[in-house]
Design a protein around this motif. Structure first.
Motif, mmCIF file in Angstrom:
data_model
loop_
_atom_site.group_PDB
_atom_site.id
_atom_site.type_symbol
_atom_site.label_atom_id
_atom_site.label_comp_id
_atom_site.label_asym_id
_atom_site.label_seq_id
_atom_site.Cartn_x
_atom_site.Cartn_y
_atom_site.Cartn_z
ATOM 1 N N MET A 1 0.839 -1.197 0.000
ATOM 2 C CA MET A 1 0.000 0.000 0.000
ATOM 3 C C MET A 1 0.876 1.250 0.000
ATOM 4 N N THR A 2 0.588 2.182 -0.934
ATOM 5 C CA THR A 2 1.374 3.395 -1.044
ATOM 6 C C THR A 2 1.026 4.358 0.079
ATOM 7 N N THR A 4 0.330 7.769 1.832
ATOM 8 C CA THR A 4 -0.220 9.033 1.354
ATOM 9 C C THR A 4 0.745 10.170 1.619
ATOM 10 N N LYS A 6 1.252 14.312 1.854
ATOM 11 C CA LYS A 6 0.412 15.443 2.223
ATOM 12 C C LYS A 6 1.051 16.740 1.767
ATOM 13 N N ASN A 25 -5.984 17.140 -6.170
ATOM 14 C CA ASN A 25 -7.175 16.447 -5.664
ATOM 15 C C ASN A 25 -7.596 15.284 -6.558
ATOM 16 N N THR A 26 -7.057 15.231 -7.770
ATOM 17 C CA THR A 26 -7.364 14.105 -8.666
ATOM 18 C C THR A 26 -6.331 12.989 -8.578
ATOM 19 N N LEU A 27 -5.237 13.215 -7.854
ATOM 20 C CA LEU A 27 -4.132 12.254 -7.826
ATOM 21 C C LEU A 27 -4.286 11.268 -6.678
ATOM 22 N N ASP A 28 -4.088 10.011 -6.984
ATOM 23 C CA ASP A 28 -4.094 8.984 -5.938
ATOM 24 C C ASP A 28 -2.877 9.167 -5.029
ATOM 25 N N GLY A 29 -3.081 8.915 -3.754
ATOM 26 C CA GLY A 29 -1.968 8.939 -2.819
ATOM 27 C C GLY A 29 -1.595 10.316 -2.304
ATOM 28 N N TRP A 30 -2.453 11.316 -2.568
ATOM 29 C CA TRP A 30 -2.182 12.676 -2.105
ATOM 30 C C TRP A 30 -3.369 13.224 -1.326
ATOM 31 N N SER A 31 -3.078 13.990 -0.280
ATOM 32 C CA SER A 31 -4.083 14.830 0.367
ATOM 33 C C SER A 31 -3.529 16.246 0.405
#
Length: 364
Positions: A1-2, A4, A6, A25-31
Motif C-alpha cells: 500500500m502506497t 499518502t 500530504k 485532488n485528482t491524484l491517488d496517494g495525495w491529500s
C-alpha cells in the motif's frame, strides 16, 4: 500500500494555487491542506488554514503544530495594492515577500513534519524583463543571476541556505505569462479580457482589440503548471533545480484575438486601443448590472473579479506604447530534458478557459 503524501499549499485561492489544488485532488496517494487568508466556499474547513503569512506569531502557532506535511507548494505572493507594475521594484514589497516565506519555512522546519520537497515560483523578471530593454533570446536558467534587486533572490538564497543541511529538496519554476481560472487574481488576463468582453456585449459592441502594437509572447496554462508541480514533487531530476515553463509555443495577441472572440462567442471588432484599467472606474456599475441581468455567479464588485489584472493585461498588451516592447522568450529545453514533456496549444488554452468561465456562470 502506497503511503499518502500530504501537500501544504500556500496561495490556494490564487490563479496558480487554484489549478494546483484541483490537480492534486485528482491524484491517488495525495491529500492537500490549503492555506490562505479566507476560506473559499468550495474548500472544507478541515482542509484549510486561514492564515496571514505576514503574521509571524500566527504562522509559528499554526504551522509549527503540523506533523504530517511531506510537500510544500508556495504560490503565495504579496503585490502592492494599486501599484502592481511599480511594486516589482519596491523594496518594501521585496521585504514582505521574503519575510512571508521565512514565516512559513521556519516553523515547518522546526516541526515534526517529514518534509520531502518544496516548490517555489519565480518568473521572467528573474532575467530582468522588467528592467532591461531587451533580454537575450532565449532566456536560460544556466545564466548567471541578473544583477538587480528582486524578492526572487531573497527567497532563493534563504531556501538554499535552509536546504543545505536538510533532507528535503526544492524546485523553482519560472512560468511565462500565466492564464487560468481565479477571480480576484492580480495577474490573470482571462478575468480581465472576460470582463471587458461582457461589457462590450452589454453595449452591443463587437470585441475590439484594446492593446498596442504586435509583440511575440509566451503563455502558460495554470493546469500545465499544476502538472509540472506534481512532476517536480516526486522526480529526482527536478530537485534543487530551476526550470522555465511555458505552453510550448508562442503567440501574438492580434493573431489569437479571433480565437478569443470565438471562445467568448463575440463578433470580432477592430483594433481600438483602450486601457482596460479604466473599466474599474468607468464601468463598475455596468458590470454590476451584467451580473444581475445574467444571474452570474461572479461578484458584482468588479474589483473582486479582476483584482489588478486589468492594468496587468494593459502592460502585457503594450497598450499606449508607441513602440512595441522587445519580446521576452524563455527556453524550455531544460525542463523537457529533465522529464516534463506536457504542453498545450495556446489557442486551445484560450478556448478552454473562456469556456469554463461561461460554463460556470462567471461570464455571459
Amino acid at each position: 500500500m502506497t503511503e499518502t503524501k500530504k501537500l501544504l499549499l500556500f496561495g490556494a485561492t490564487g490563479v496558480i494555487g487554484r489549478a494546483v489544488l484541483a490537480h492534486f485532488n485528482t491524484l491517488d496517494g495525495w491529500s492537500v491542506l490549503s492555506v490562505g487568508r479566507t476560506r473559499p466556499a468550495d474548500i472544507s474547513a478541515n482542509e484549510f488554514i486561514s492564515l496571514d503569512l505576514q503574521d509571524r506569531d500566527a504562522c509559528d502557532a499554526a504551522l509549527g503544530a503540523l506533523t504530517d506535511i511531506t510537500h510544500v507548494i508556495y504560490a503565495a505572493v504579496y503585490e502592492k495594492p494599486g501599484a502592481l507594475i511599480e511594486g516589482w521594484r519596491d523594496p518594501d514589497q521585496m521585504t514582505k515577500n521574503d519575510q512571508m516565506l521565512r514565516n512559513v519555512m521556519d516553523p515547518l522546519q522546526r516541526s515534526a513534519s517529514p518534509l520531502e520537497h518544496v516548490t517555489l515560483f519565480q518568473g521572467s523578471k528573474a532575467y530582468g524583463s522588467h528592467v532591461e530593454k531587451q533580454v537575450p533570446i532565449p532566456a536560460k536558467e544556466a545564466w548567471p543571476r541578473h544583477d538587480h534587486n528582486n524578492f526572487y533572490w531573497l527567497q532563493e538564497d534563504y531556501m538554499r541556505a535552509c536546504q543545505a543541511d536538510a533532507e528535503w529538496a526544492f524546485t523553482i519554476l519560472r512560468p511565462r505569462i500565466v492564464f487560468g481560472g481565479a477571480l480576484g487574481s492580480n495577474m490573470n488576463p482571462i478575468s480581465a479580457i472576460g470582463v471587458y468582453a461582457a461589457i462590450q456585449r452589454h453595449k452591443g459592441e463587437p470585441l475590439h482589440y484594446p492593446g498596442g502594437l504586435p509583440r511575440i509572447n509566451q503563455a502558460v496554462d495554470t493546469d500545465l503548471i499544476a502538472q509540472a508541480c506534481a512532476w517536480a514533487a516526486t522526480s529526482p531530476n527536478s530537485w534543487n533545480e530551476t526550470f522555465n515553463i511555458d505552453n510550448g509555443d508562442v503567440f501574438v495577441w492580434q493573431n489569437v484575438w479571433p480565437t478569443i472572440c470565438e471562445g467568448l462567442d463575440m463578433p470580432m471588432g477592430e483594433n481600438k486601443p483602450y486601457f482596460l484599467e479604466n473599466l474599474l472606474k468607468d464601468e463598475a456599475d455596468t458590470w454590476a448590472k451584467i451580473v444581475e441581468a445574467y444571474g452570474l455567479r461572479a461578484p458584482k464588485e468588479i474589483g473582486k473579479v479582476v483584482g489588478q489584472s486589468l492594468g496587468y493585461t494593459d502592460w502585457q498588451m503594450a497598450t499606449g506604447k508607441d513602440v512595441a516592447p522587445n519580446p521576452v522568450i524563455s527556453s524550455t529545453i531544460k525542463i523537457r530534458q529533465a522529464g516534463f514533456h506536457d504542453c498545450i496549444d495556446t489557442e486551445q488554452m484560450f478556448r478552454k478557459w473562456f469556456g469554463i468561465y461561461r460554463r460556470d456562470g462567471l461570464l455571459p
